[in-house]
Design an enzyme around this catalytic site. Structure first.
Site, mmCIF file in Angstrom:
data_model
loop_
_atom_site.group_PDB
_atom_site.id
_atom_site.type_symbol
_atom_site.label_atom_id
_atom_site.label_comp_id
_atom_site.label_asym_id
_atom_site.label_seq_id
_atom_site.Cartn_x
_atom_site.Cartn_y
_atom_site.Cartn_z
ATOM 1 N N PHE A 1 0.867 -1.185 0.000
ATOM 2 C CA PHE A 1 0.000 0.000 0.000
ATOM 3 C C PHE A 1 0.893 1.221 0.000
ATOM 4 O O PHE A 1 1.713 1.393 0.901
ATOM 5 C CB PHE A 1 -0.924 0.032 1.222
ATOM 6 C CG PHE A 1 -1.827 1.243 1.200
ATOM 7 C CD1 PHE A 1 -3.014 1.228 0.499
ATOM 8 C CD2 PHE A 1 -1.466 2.413 1.858
ATOM 9 C CE1 PHE A 1 -3.836 2.355 0.449
ATOM 10 C CE2 PHE A 1 -2.274 3.547 1.815
ATOM 11 C CZ PHE A 1 -3.469 3.510 1.108
ATOM 12 N N ASP B 1 9.374 2.668 1.714
ATOM 13 C CA ASP B 1 8.219 3.429 2.189
ATOM 14 C C ASP B 1 8.099 3.186 3.695
ATOM 15 O O ASP B 1 7.655 2.128 4.125
ATOM 16 C CB ASP B 1 6.963 2.968 1.436
ATOM 17 C CG ASP B 1 5.700 3.686 1.905
ATOM 18 O OD1 ASP B 1 5.698 4.253 3.020
ATOM 19 O OD2 ASP B 1 4.693 3.640 1.172
ATOM 20 N N LYS C 1 2.997 9.689 8.163
ATOM 21 C CA LYS C 1 2.181 9.433 9.359
ATOM 22 C C LYS C 1 2.763 9.943 10.696
ATOM 23 O O LYS C 1 2.350 10.972 11.182
ATOM 24 C CB LYS C 1 1.871 7.940 9.450
ATOM 25 C CG LYS C 1 0.940 7.491 8.317
ATOM 26 C CD LYS C 1 0.336 6.140 8.566
ATOM 27 C CE LYS C 1 -0.841 5.858 7.657
ATOM 28 N NZ LYS C 1 -0.529 5.315 6.339
HETATM 29 C C1 LIG Z 1 -0.737 5.527 4.984
HETATM 30 C C2 LIG Z 1 0.284 5.067 4.035
HETATM 31 C C3 LIG Z 1 0.502 5.742 2.819
HETATM 32 C C4 LIG Z 1 -0.345 6.902 2.371
HETATM 33 O O1 LIG Z 1 -0.260 7.997 3.229
HETATM 34 P P1 LIG Z 1 -1.397 9.137 3.160
HETATM 35 O O2 LIG Z 1 -0.900 10.178 4.116
HETATM 36 O O3 LIG Z 1 -2.682 8.503 3.568
HETATM 37 O O4 LIG Z 1 -1.444 9.631 1.770
HETATM 38 C C5 LIG Z 1 1.522 5.284 2.015
HETATM 39 N N1 LIG Z 1 2.277 4.226 2.355
HETATM 40 C C6 LIG Z 1 2.097 3.570 3.518
HETATM 41 C C7 LIG Z 1 2.976 2.413 3.859
HETATM 42 C C8 LIG Z 1 1.079 3.949 4.383
HETATM 43 O O5 LIG Z 1 0.864 3.264 5.516
#
Ligand SMILES: *Cc1c(COP(=O)(O)O)cnc(C)c1O
Length: 425
Positions: free
Chosen positions: A151, A237, A282
């Site tokens: 994701f 990420d 986050k």
């Molecule tokens: C939440 C998340 C995103 C997206 O972040 P947003 O601030 O909602 O756009 C991307 N990658 C990972 C691993 C995430 O947990």
């Protein structure tokens, strides 16, 4: 203020139905929140791994208030000291090498958009011919590799790297041609990289939305070795896992998850083994929207030049002040050690509950695998019992509480869990 029920009716009349919120929340303190009717909940989700300091942490409130009263927004036509200080801090805690540089955005998806642009400027022509990819219309960079289960966000570029077909297919007209490899499968990775035509591999150290799935041991180090060998960028990420959540600043630094990446690389210095691109969001602002893309070395930092990318809000002084305060409090209060220690004990305790098949994760990012596929109903029962948690799948509960959670608060959920599982059909 209207009652929770009345407010929810207004919500449904006024907001797009893309979400289905469970409650109207009115205030919070530490790991506790109260709804519009004054009911109290233990917040074990922390705004989805965001509220590292809990709610209304005094140092965070003070830093944000002070900066708001001083200088709130200036655009990127001007710079500010909080932004410069935060960039320095991020280069330090990510372990970036010489020439590393930071780009600030406002969210995780946007941080990933920046990294995707950097990856697309990478020519992907093998280890000997790295460099900026063709910028002329119709020019093609190298292939972009992502993992099944991944994701990376909901904007169209980030969505192109997000595995779930249900998220992508309705918008396929505008999503890109990423290649999805089976997660944790080194042979598949080696095969995909072998021709030197891949520009980048993007991965989460722990796949959060897929159900808190850590990689097999040695996968990370091998991913670093293989991408280096075949001239592809390694882009990690850390949006959900970064900023202390797993017990280290970055999950790729966490020995329990296969880090530090240097370990497997025969004594080469740590910076040579770090990823090339790191994306953060986050937990970084602990509730203030901010994202960041860290280009970890000079080569990665050279991929985006003047005019290649931009943002009006990204890296504003207010967001930067919030993030600086977040990092400072994590250091001052020893929250990484707390995440590691409390997380380890809590996971062991949760694993003993009848009805729990397995518990996985690291630090305070925890996935509870249930014996029965009733996780969404368990979430509802937990809420009724005063706990906010969520389900990432039919049989998986996720916990990502504030790092300031106390042992006693964790224990309250451990005590409640067996009854929640037993009584939920
Ligand atoms: C939440 C998340 C995103 C997206 O972040 P947003 O601030 O909602 O756009 C991307 N990658 C990972 C691993 C995430 O947990």
């Amino acid at each position: 203020m209207p009652s929770g029920e009345a407010a929810m009716a207004q919500y449904r009349q006024r907001l797009l139905p893309v979400f289905n919120p469970a409650l109207v929340l009115a205030r919070g303190r530490g790991a506790v929140v109260w709804d519009a009717d004054g009911r109290e909940y233990l917040d074990l989700l922390g705004g989805i791994a965001v509220n590292a300091l809990g709610h209304a942490h005094p140092a965070w409130v003070e830093a944000v208030s002070r900066q708001a009263a001083r200088l709130g927004h200036i655009s990127n036509l001007y710079a500010s000291q909080p932004q410069i200080d935060l960039a320095g801090k991020l280069l330090e805690i990510t372990g970036a090498g010489p020439g590393g540089r930071v780009f600030f955005a406002n969210s995780g998806a946007e941080a990933n958009e920046a990294a995707l642009k950097a990856a697309l400027r990478r020519s992907g022509t093998g280890a000997d011919q790295r460099g900026r990819g063709p910028a002329q219309p119709g020019g093609r960079g190298g292939r972009i590799l992502a993992l099944e289960g991944s994701f990376h966000g909901r904007t169209l570029g980030a969505l192109s790297l997000t595995a779930k077909p249900a998220y992508r297919q309705p918008f396929a007209q505008f999503t890109g041609p990423a290649e999805f490899l089976p997660a944790g499968d080194l042979a598949a990775l080696e095969a995909a990289l072998a021709d030197g035509g891949a520009a980048a591999l993007v991965l989460e150290v722990i796949q959060g939305e897929a159900g808190v799935l850590p990689p097999p041991p040695a996968y990370l180090a091998a991913a670093r070795r293989l991408t280096s060998q075949h001239g592809a960028l390694l882009w990690i990420d850390e949006i959900q896992t970064g900023i202390g959540r797993t017990g280290a600043w970055m999950a790729y630094q966490n020995p329990l998850l296969g880090g530090p990446l240097a370990d497997e690389l025969d004594g080469r210095p740590a910076q040579a083994a770090a990823p090339d691109l790191v994306t953060l969001a986050k937990g970084l602002g602990a509730g203030f929207p901010i994202g960041a893309m860290v280009a970890m070395n000079a080569e990665a930092a050279g991929l985006l030049q003047a005019g290649d990318h931009g943002t009006t809000f990204g890296g504003g002084p207010l967001a930067a002040a919030a993030a600086l305060a977040t990092i400072q409090v994590i250091e001052d209060e020893g929250l990484m050690a707390r995440a590691a220690d409390l997380g380890a004990r809590w996971r062991a305790d949760l694993a003993k509950a009848p009805g729990v098949k397995a518990v996985r994760g690291a630090g305070l990012l925890i996935g509870i695998v249930l014996e029965r596929p009733n996780a969404p109903d368990v979430v509802k029962a937990a809420q009724a019992a005063g706990f906010l948690i969520n389900a990432t799948g039919p049989d998986i509960l996720r916990l990502a509480p504030p790092l300031v959670l106390t042992a006693a608060q964790a224990e309250r959920f451990t005590q409640a869990l067996p009854a929640l599982l037993k009584e939920t059909p």
